[in-house]
Design a protein around this motif. Structure first.
Motif, mmCIF file in Angstrom:
data_model
loop_
_atom_site.group_PDB
_atom_site.id
_atom_site.type_symbol
_atom_site.label_atom_id
_atom_site.label_comp_id
_atom_site.label_asym_id
_atom_site.label_seq_id
_atom_site.Cartn_x
_atom_site.Cartn_y
_atom_site.Cartn_z
ATOM 1 N N LEU A 1 40.386 47.290 39.638
ATOM 2 C CA LEU A 1 38.710 46.187 39.888
ATOM 3 C C LEU A 1 37.508 47.401 39.728
ATOM 4 C CD1 LEU A 1 40.422 43.711 42.352
ATOM 5 C CD2 LEU A 1 39.852 43.483 40.245
ATOM 6 N N ASP A 2 37.666 48.137 40.633
ATOM 7 C CA ASP A 2 36.502 49.185 40.675
ATOM 8 C C ASP A 2 36.749 49.893 39.244
ATOM 9 O OD1 ASP A 2 35.725 49.479 43.245
ATOM 10 O OD2 ASP A 2 37.067 50.885 43.861
ATOM 11 N N LEU B 1 37.596 48.690 36.395
ATOM 12 C CA LEU B 1 37.144 47.372 34.825
ATOM 13 C C LEU B 1 35.234 46.834 35.928
ATOM 14 C CD1 LEU B 1 39.722 45.032 35.172
ATOM 15 C CD2 LEU B 1 38.621 45.672 32.810
ATOM 16 N N ALA B 2 35.191 47.170 36.973
ATOM 17 C CA ALA B 2 33.585 47.394 37.490
ATOM 18 C C ALA B 2 32.444 48.093 37.018
ATOM 19 C CB ALA B 2 33.405 46.500 38.714
ATOM 20 N N LEU C 1 33.886 41.468 39.201
ATOM 21 C CA LEU C 1 33.236 42.550 39.222
ATOM 22 C C LEU C 1 31.704 42.843 39.117
ATOM 23 C CD1 LEU C 1 35.545 42.710 36.097
ATOM 24 C CD2 LEU C 1 36.389 43.377 37.786
ATOM 25 N N LYS D 1 30.631 45.711 41.132
ATOM 26 C CA LYS D 1 29.789 46.637 40.971
ATOM 27 C C LYS D 1 27.921 46.657 41.243
ATOM 28 C CE LYS D 1 28.031 49.795 37.605
ATOM 29 N NZ LYS D 1 27.590 49.383 36.149
#
Length: 461
Positions: free
Chosen positions: A123-124, A126-127, A187, A191
């Motif tokens: 997830l990090d 992708l963000a 996401l 971010k």
């Protein structure tokens, strides 16, 4: 209907965004009137006296990276202090077993812990590619916005415990179910804070610190500085624009003329204001698609923070519910102990169907399971069901479902004529947090300041 004398700017909503905007404008000599529907300022920050102590029943935490909140607190003479985190945290499994742990990694079993760690990393990663200013222009935005966080979890998380834990994280962060949330929005939120850990953690994260006297104290001080420039119990029902300015009409028919208008209320409430001329179709469509998150916050007060003596921090995660998350919210003075609990998402909506006594019994039972029988016997107890608040309709913030960002999402922040938008939902940084509200208020004020032209003096007769 007779209009009052014209002011430079009318701000609709005395939440943190509206108050900060008005505060900043007034410091530049721009005339401001703030119209608030409630009988108090503060919006999604609100205080109450429980057991003789002032407590936050709404937003309350601040943390690293939230520089504008810290700066505002310093300006207004409000100190910050760390959230109590010493001792062990508690994880309650679905079967009711209690597992103490330290840090932010609960004892879930090796395979589950690895599964969760991999999901957080993905997830990090992708963000990192999300453009928070224009999320709909991010790489693969359509594909990311065409799925829910739930569908991503189903594909990427392989253990039952991992899926349950990430569901709990979604409820705690966004106050909704993963099936209700666009993956792109998840996401974007990650971010906007810098990382998933920044959203979830106490030490080093968004829950690291608290404000002396409560976050609602910031709103109270900002409101006090407005003097007669703040009107309470004045819900705005209509905003009209013409070549000469704007007219803001409240529920009682009072009309206020202004050169500019700032609407600083949650999206569902902004959609209930009548506009003339009507809003562009894109904005109208967007607001119809943005529900608020569902959250109930409870406060239990005790003669002392007894859990500290037992070596517990007061922080707990429960996979059983109905309380999903707790924290130690005791006053810095140490005069009493305070536990706060959060019920989020579908569980919060379910509890709204129960009687007040029924809810209280369930909530105290949950606290008793987590911290022992003394937790079920508070000297004072209060709750705030944000889904039933008429002038917020939920918290922490609006939830973006699939397709909202890449469809009409570009209309979220775009001004319409003389109308500007503020609120944590409009902030590219710290969406859903007090910091996001403060940044949005400052940004909107600065935009008005850049284009403001003093009104010509009235003709001498």
């Amino acid at each position: 209907m007779s209009p009052h004398p014209e002011v430079d700017v009318v701000v609709v909503g005395a939440g943190m965004a509206g108050l900060v905007c008005a505060h900043r404008l007034r410091r530049r000599g721009i005339g401001v009137l703030v119209l608030e529907a409630c009988d108090r300022p503060g919006g999604r920050t609100v205080g109450a006296e429980v057991g003789g102590e002032s407590v936050d029943l709404g937003g309350q935490f601040v943390g690293p990276g939230q520089d504008r909140v810290y700066a505002l607190a310093a300006e207004l003479g409000v100190a910050t202090f760390p959230t109590y985190t010493a001792g062990s945290n508690v994880l309650e499994t679905e079967t009711g077993r209690l597992r103490p742990f330290r840090g932010m990694a609960p004892r879930l079993g090796p395979s589950t812990l690895l599964d969760v760690a991999r999901a957080r990393f993905r997830l990090d990663r992708l963000a990192r590619d999300i453009d928070t200013e224009t999320p709909w222009r991010s790489p693969d935005a359509a594909a990311l916005d065409g799925q829910t966080l739930q569908s991503w979890i189903d594909r990427r998380v392989h253990t039952r415990g991992g899926r349950r834990f990430l569901t709990l994280a979604c409820q705690a962060i966004w106050a909704c179910e993963p099936s209700e949330l666009s993956l792109l929005h998840a996401l974007f939120s990650i971010k906007s804070a810098g990382s998933l850990s920044a959203l979830t953690d106490f030490e080093g994260g968004a829950q690291q610190d608290r404000l002396a006297g409560g976050a609602h104290g910031l709103a109270a001080r900002l409101a006090a500085g407005l003097d007669a420039g703040l009107l309470l119990n004045a819900p705005v029902r209509r905003i009209e624009q013409d070549d000469r300015g704007a007219t803001v009409i409240t529920e009682d028919g009072t009309a206020w003329r202004a050169g500019q208008v700032v609407v600083a209320v949650p999206p569902p409430l902004a959609s209930r204001i009548a506009y003339q001329p009507p809003m562009p179709a894109g904005r109208d469509t967007l607001l119809q698609r943005l529900p608020m998150g569902s959250v109930l916050k409870c406060i239990a007060t005790y003669p002392e923070p007894f859990w500290r003596t037992a070596g517990l921090s007061g922080a707990a995660l429960s996979l059983r519910g109905p309380i999903a998350l707790t924290a130690d919210s005791s006053p810095q003075s140490g005069r009493c102990g305070v536990l706060i609990g959060f019920v989020n998402g579908a569980t919060a909506r379910d509890l709204t169907t129960r009687s007040e006594a029924g809810r209280r019994a369930l909530l105290l039972d949950a606290l008793s399971r987590l911290f022992g029988p003394p937790a079920g016997r508070p000297v004072a107890f209060a709750e705030r069901n944000w889904t039933e608040e008429p002038f917020t309709r939920g918290a922490y913030a609006a939830v973006f479902p699939p397709g909202a960002w890449t469809g009409p999402g570009s209309a979220l922040r775009a001004g319409v004529g003389r109308i500007h938008w503020a609120g944590t939902e409009t902030s590219p940084r710290w969406y859903g947090y007090i910091e996001g509200a403060v940044q949005s208020g400052e940004r909107t004020a600065d935009a008005i300041i850049r284009t403001h032209r003093p009104r010509p003096p009235a003709p001498v007769r």
